[in-house]
Each structure stands twice: as structure tokens, then as C-alpha cells.
Design an enzyme around this catalytic site. Sequence first.
Site, short mmCIF file in Angstrom:
data_model
loop_
_atom_site.label_atom_id
_atom_site.label_comp_id
_atom_site.label_asym_id
_atom_site.label_seq_id
_atom_site.Cartn_x
_atom_site.Cartn_y
_atom_site.Cartn_z
N CYS A 122 0.81 -1.22 0.00
CA CYS A 122 0.00 0.00 0.00
C CYS A 122 0.84 1.27 0.00
O CYS A 122 0.47 2.26 -0.64
CB CYS A 122 -0.98 -0.01 1.17
N LYS A 195 -5.82 -9.05 10.98
CA LYS A 195 -5.76 -7.60 10.79
C LYS A 195 -7.14 -7.12 10.37
O LYS A 195 -7.65 -7.48 9.30
CB LYS A 195 -4.72 -7.25 9.72
N ARG A 217 -10.43 -1.12 2.12
CA ARG A 217 -9.74 -2.41 2.22
C ARG A 217 -10.60 -3.49 2.89
O ARG A 217 -10.09 -4.50 3.34
CB ARG A 217 -8.43 -2.22 2.98
N LYS A 248 -4.16 -7.09 15.11
CA LYS A 248 -4.07 -5.65 14.87
C LYS A 248 -5.45 -5.12 14.51
O LYS A 248 -6.10 -5.68 13.64
CB LYS A 248 -3.09 -5.39 13.73
N SER A 274 -1.81 3.40 15.28
CA SER A 274 -1.68 4.85 15.27
C SER A 274 -2.86 5.57 15.91
O SER A 274 -2.69 6.57 16.61
CB SER A 274 -1.49 5.34 13.84
#
Length: 325
Positions: A122, A195, A217, A248, A274
Site C-alpha cells: 500500500c 488484521k 480495504r 491488529k 496509530s
Amino acid sequence: MYPLTRLRRLRQSKELRQLVRETSLSPSDFIAPLFVVHGEGIRQEICSMPGQYRLSVDNLVLECAELARLGVSGVMLFGIPEHKDATGSEAYDDHGGIVQQAIRAIKAALPELIVVADICMCEYTDHGHCGIIHGHEVANDETLEYLSRQAVSFARAGADMVAPSDMMDGRILNMRRALDEAGFSQMPIMSYAAKFASAFYGPFRDAADSAPSFGDRRAYQMDPANGREALREIEADIDEGADIVMVKPALPYLDVIKEASLRYDLPIAAYQVSGEYAMIKAAAANGWIDGDRIILESLLSIKRAGAKIIMTYFAAEAARLLHQG
């Protein structure tokens, strides 16, 4: 039965609490994600992630030296390329790839620091998706070849571990075969096995300039509603040869971390992403929370849930707090 059973007895002092503490944190539990860019002398703060930077290789090595001094086990590298194209070619460029350059520099200066190379497309593609695009679809099987090229290239550069984050079906098996055939049978794979298609990734996409140019996504990352499917993903990656499996994000999916840690014997990793970092930083900056305590409490919850390895942007900050006692 009360009054004979008084659970508060062992909470009366700091020393007693430490004596019976069930879970402990150490800087060696942490891996620090870092963003590396081309150029020299670059230390550009990421506006949505205060205290995190895009670093050129020279400053990246200095950052790694400080992390090593603090006892942090390793770093995970995300590259921001000079140019992007349909196949993300810089990701598997042995000489011109920014991550490959960073790996060589870190290992030359700090050979004992663990360097993990994130594998995805990505950041490197002009469309921002994690694979080869046909129309508006990501071609799963065609993408596997390119992911494996990245893994072999990072291994050649000297990475200690590769970490595929793309969520393509079959990528662990394909990558394991490619690494073995290239002479890297001892290279560990830490799979982003579960994920989720999470809203917590927003600041990362600013940092890595990796937002998709169309769509999203959700067709390949996991539905946040599905816990049992997450365990199927983890088991599939274990069967294909993953050495470590990752969940994640971390905090919204502590239940998945816990269940995976109870079911599987291999190490479980978790990524405090993040958005988790940015929310804590913003609330602390506004005086709404005690930032230092929240940092350690959030990391402790991830460890308590069963993660042996924690990817966190708080790695240096948390390590300093732990050293202070």
C-alpha cells in the site's frame, strides 16, 4: 468467606503489590514502528501522531540507537518511496529501496537490535491498495509473487524478521517457500494474521501516505464483528508456516488476543496502532487523562491479554517510564 478472606490485605503497600503482581512490562516487550524516507537530515513530525517522525536513514539510525539504549528489543520499518507505481516496485528493489537501505545501515551500526521489515504494497503503489489491481479488484494470487519478492529482498538486506500485513490468502505459504528457495530458511515470519478493517489506522495513512485512491480495504482486511473468523485466519497462517502471529489493532481486540493466546502455543504479537496512540496523546495534551499512567495501563492490558510482543509507538516513552519505576 469474609471476614477471613480479605483481598485488600495484599494491596496495602507498593512493595506488597509488586510482590504479587501477575503481569509485568519490560522495554524488551516492545517493538517500535518507524517511518523511513529518502534524503538526509530529515526529521519531520507527523501532525496526527505527535512525537512520531518521518526519518531519513541517518536520523533513523540515531533513533534506533536511543531505542537500543532504553532496552527496546527492536524496530519495525515502514518505507515511504521516492516514486510509486502499479506494482510497488521500490518495495523489492535490492539497492534503491528505502527499507533495504535502512536495514543495512541499522545492522551495520546496531547489529544486536532486531529489525523487522513490514511487507505490504500500500505504501509503494500508486493506487494505495495492498496488491495488484485489476479494475477495482485486488488480485489475490497474483499479489503473492510481489509480496514474496519483498520478503526475499528484505532478507538479502539483512532483516531479522519479515512481517506481511497485506491479508492476502496464502501469502505465508508462498513467502515461506520463496524464502527457503532463496536460502533464507531461518528467516522468521511474523504474520499480521488477524488484521481488522479498522478506523484506528487513520493517522498511519497520513504518516505513510498510503490511503487507497478508491474504495477501501474491507474486501481483504477482516470484519471487526468477527472473532471466530479471526481465529480461523490465525490458524491458517500457523498451518502455512508463520512463526509469530499478530492481532491488529490491539485494544479493541483484546478478546481475540486472549483467545489466541489460550489456543496456540506460538508467540502472539499485538499492534497498538496509530489511532490508539493519537487518542491517548490528544487526551493527555488536553489534560483530560494522566498520559503516563494511561500509556502503561494500556500496554499492560495488552500484555495481560496474552501478547508476548507489542508493537507500539510508545516504545521509547514507555521504556523511559519503566526505567523511572
